[in-house]
Structures are given as C-alpha cells and as structure tokens.
Design an enzyme around this catalytic site. Sequence first.
Site, PDB file in Angstrom:
ATOM      1  N   ARG A  70     -55.550  23.888  26.118  1.00 29.25           N
ATOM      2  CA  ARG A  70     -56.717  24.575  25.553  1.00 29.25           C
ATOM      3  C   ARG A  70     -56.369  24.990  24.131  1.00 29.25           C
ATOM      4  NH1 ARG A  70     -60.386  25.912  29.654  1.00 29.25           N
ATOM      5  NH2 ARG A  70     -59.518  25.838  31.755  1.00 29.25           N
TER       6      ARG A  70
ATOM      7  N   LYS B  45     -64.474  19.314  23.453  1.00 33.97           N
ATOM      8  CA  LYS B  45     -64.352  20.140  22.250  1.00 33.97           C
ATOM      9  C   LYS B  45     -62.950  20.019  21.650  1.00 33.97           C
ATOM     10  CE  LYS B  45     -63.854  24.544  22.889  1.00 33.97           C
ATOM     11  NZ  LYS B  45     -64.130  25.937  23.233  1.00 33.97           N
ATOM     12  N   ASP B  46     -61.937  20.065  22.506  1.00 36.47           N
ATOM     13  CA  ASP B  46     -60.566  20.000  22.008  1.00 36.47           C
ATOM     14  C   ASP B  46     -60.203  18.598  21.522  1.00 36.47           C
ATOM     15  OD1 ASP B  46     -60.390  22.686  22.524  1.00 36.47           O
ATOM     16  OD2 ASP B  46     -59.344  22.433  24.424  1.00 36.47           O
TER      17      ASP B  46
ATOM     18  N   GLU C 168     -46.380  48.622  33.396  1.00 38.70           N
ATOM     19  CA  GLU C 168     -47.582  48.942  32.636  1.00 38.70           C
ATOM     20  C   GLU C 168     -47.868  47.725  31.768  1.00 38.70           C
ATOM     21  OE1 GLU C 168     -47.497  52.051  29.360  1.00 38.70           O
ATOM     22  OE2 GLU C 168     -48.467  53.155  30.999  1.00 38.70           O
TER      23      GLU C 168
ATOM     24  N   HIS D 249     -55.245  29.627  18.192  1.00 41.25           N
ATOM     25  CA  HIS D 249     -54.474  29.838  19.413  1.00 41.25           C
ATOM     26  C   HIS D 249     -54.713  28.710  20.400  1.00 41.25           C
ATOM     27  CE1 HIS D 249     -54.176  31.510  23.588  1.00 41.25           C
ATOM     28  NE2 HIS D 249     -52.957  31.742  23.127  1.00 41.25           N
TER      29      HIS D 249
ATOM     30  N   GLU E 250     -67.067  29.668  16.753  1.00 40.53           N
ATOM     31  CA  GLU E 250     -65.839  29.056  17.262  1.00 40.53           C
ATOM     32  C   GLU E 250     -65.541  27.736  16.556  1.00 40.53           C
ATOM     33  OE1 GLU E 250     -63.609  28.500  21.457  1.00 40.53           O
ATOM     34  OE2 GLU E 250     -65.671  27.775  21.397  1.00 40.53           O
TER      35      GLU E 250
ATOM     36  N   GLN F 264     -62.945  42.823  24.931  1.00 42.66           N
ATOM     37  CA  GLN F 264     -63.241  41.807  25.944  1.00 42.66           C
ATOM     38  C   GLN F 264     -61.941  41.359  26.603  1.00 42.66           C
ATOM     39  OE1 GLN F 264     -65.987  38.809  24.492  1.00 42.66           O
ATOM     40  NE2 GLN F 264     -64.931  37.218  25.610  1.00 42.66           N
ATOM     41  N   ASP F 265     -61.971  41.202  27.917  1.00 41.01           N
ATOM     42  CA  ASP F 265     -60.860  40.616  28.666  1.00 41.01           C
ATOM     43  C   ASP F 265     -61.321  39.270  29.209  1.00 41.01           C
ATOM     44  OD1 ASP F 265     -59.248  42.801  28.247  1.00 41.01           O
ATOM     45  OD2 ASP F 265     -59.237  43.475  30.318  1.00 41.01           O
TER      46      ASP F 265
ATOM     47  N   TYR G 264     -56.232  37.285  28.788  1.00 41.13           N
ATOM     48  CA  TYR G 264     -56.040  37.743  27.418  1.00 41.13           C
ATOM     49  C   TYR G 264     -57.135  38.697  27.004  1.00 41.13           C
ATOM     50  CZ  TYR G 264     -59.143  33.839  26.056  1.00 41.13           C
ATOM     51  OH  TYR G 264     -60.174  32.957  25.943  1.00 41.13           O
TER      52      TYR G 264
END
Length: 181
Positions: free
Chosen positions: A59, A167-168, A28, A118, A142, A47-48, A131
């Site tokens: 990332r 961006k990163d 599960e 994260h 963001e 949201q997934d 996630y």
Amino acid sequence: MKVTITSVPDVLIIEPQVFGDERGFFFESFNQRAFNAAIGTDLSFVQDNHSRSTKGVLRGLHYQVNQPQGKLVRVVRGSIFDVAVDIRGTSSTFGRWVGAELTESNRRQMWVPPGFAHGFLVVSDCAEVLYKATDYYAPDMERCIVWDDPALSIKWPVDIEPILSPKDKNGVRLEAAELFK
C-alpha cells in the site's frame, strides 16, 4: 517510551515500555503528552485507521496535498516493512526514505510527519495495521508515488512480489509528483 531518531531526523521509531509476565503483557500504546514531547511540538490526532492485508500487499506511497496527514503507524498482527519518503521540496532530506520492520512482537511505531509519502509491504501471511492521522482523509487531495520509483531506490524486501491496487499501480514518479513546499 524509547524514541529513536532515524536517518531522516523527522521520522521517529517509537517503542513503548512493555510490562509482561506469565499472564501476558501491558503497554501504553499512545500518550499525547509523551508523544508531543518526543516530536517537539503539539499535535493532535483526528482519525484512527485500521487495515488488514495479506502477504505481499503493498500500500503506497500515499500522501495528501493541501491537507497533509502525519501518521503514527503500528502493527497489531503480523509484520510489515514500513516506509516514509520525504517529499518536502525545500527539505535537506528531500527524496530520502526510511524503512523499518514493524511487527506485533516488536511493538514499534513509526512517526511519519506531514509532508512525507507513506507506504508498507506486508511480509507476514497477514497483517493488521493501525495508524493515527493528524488530519482527515480527503480523497480529492490524495496522491500516490509509485512504489518502485528508481529515483527513490527503496530497498523493499526482495523475496515478495507486490500485490498492488489499481491506484498504486498508477502512481507517478517523484519527478512528476505534487510536492510540499
């Protein structure tokens, strides 16, 4: 379900009970009641997300202001080094980070609460990461902290040269970041 409290107590490592035999396995991957009991509060996911990345892709470190997301992260293919950084300005663990290897075989999940940045680094040839998020993605909210900020001293796997998005690459240091109060 086994829950391990990390060195930053609000970040948890969750391991499902796996039932396996010669035919394969079953577990599960998420149970709302068990999850809420583990974190000690009632949260819902809205949201997934699913990402696929090649070896060396890094990332992060991502977060959203005004609309923070908690994330329950797991890997269904490959292996990543997953990181959560406490950026709650008034927290006793502010600026501390937790890192864990999440793989398709160890089936671990990391709970990254709202108020944390994260990120992850792909350490296998390819990785697919799933996630769940507690709030919707809001591009205008963001923010990104640079992955190699010396103030954080994150011990990323050293044998991999990170592949970063624009961006990163342009993330800010913790000292210049918008924080959670």
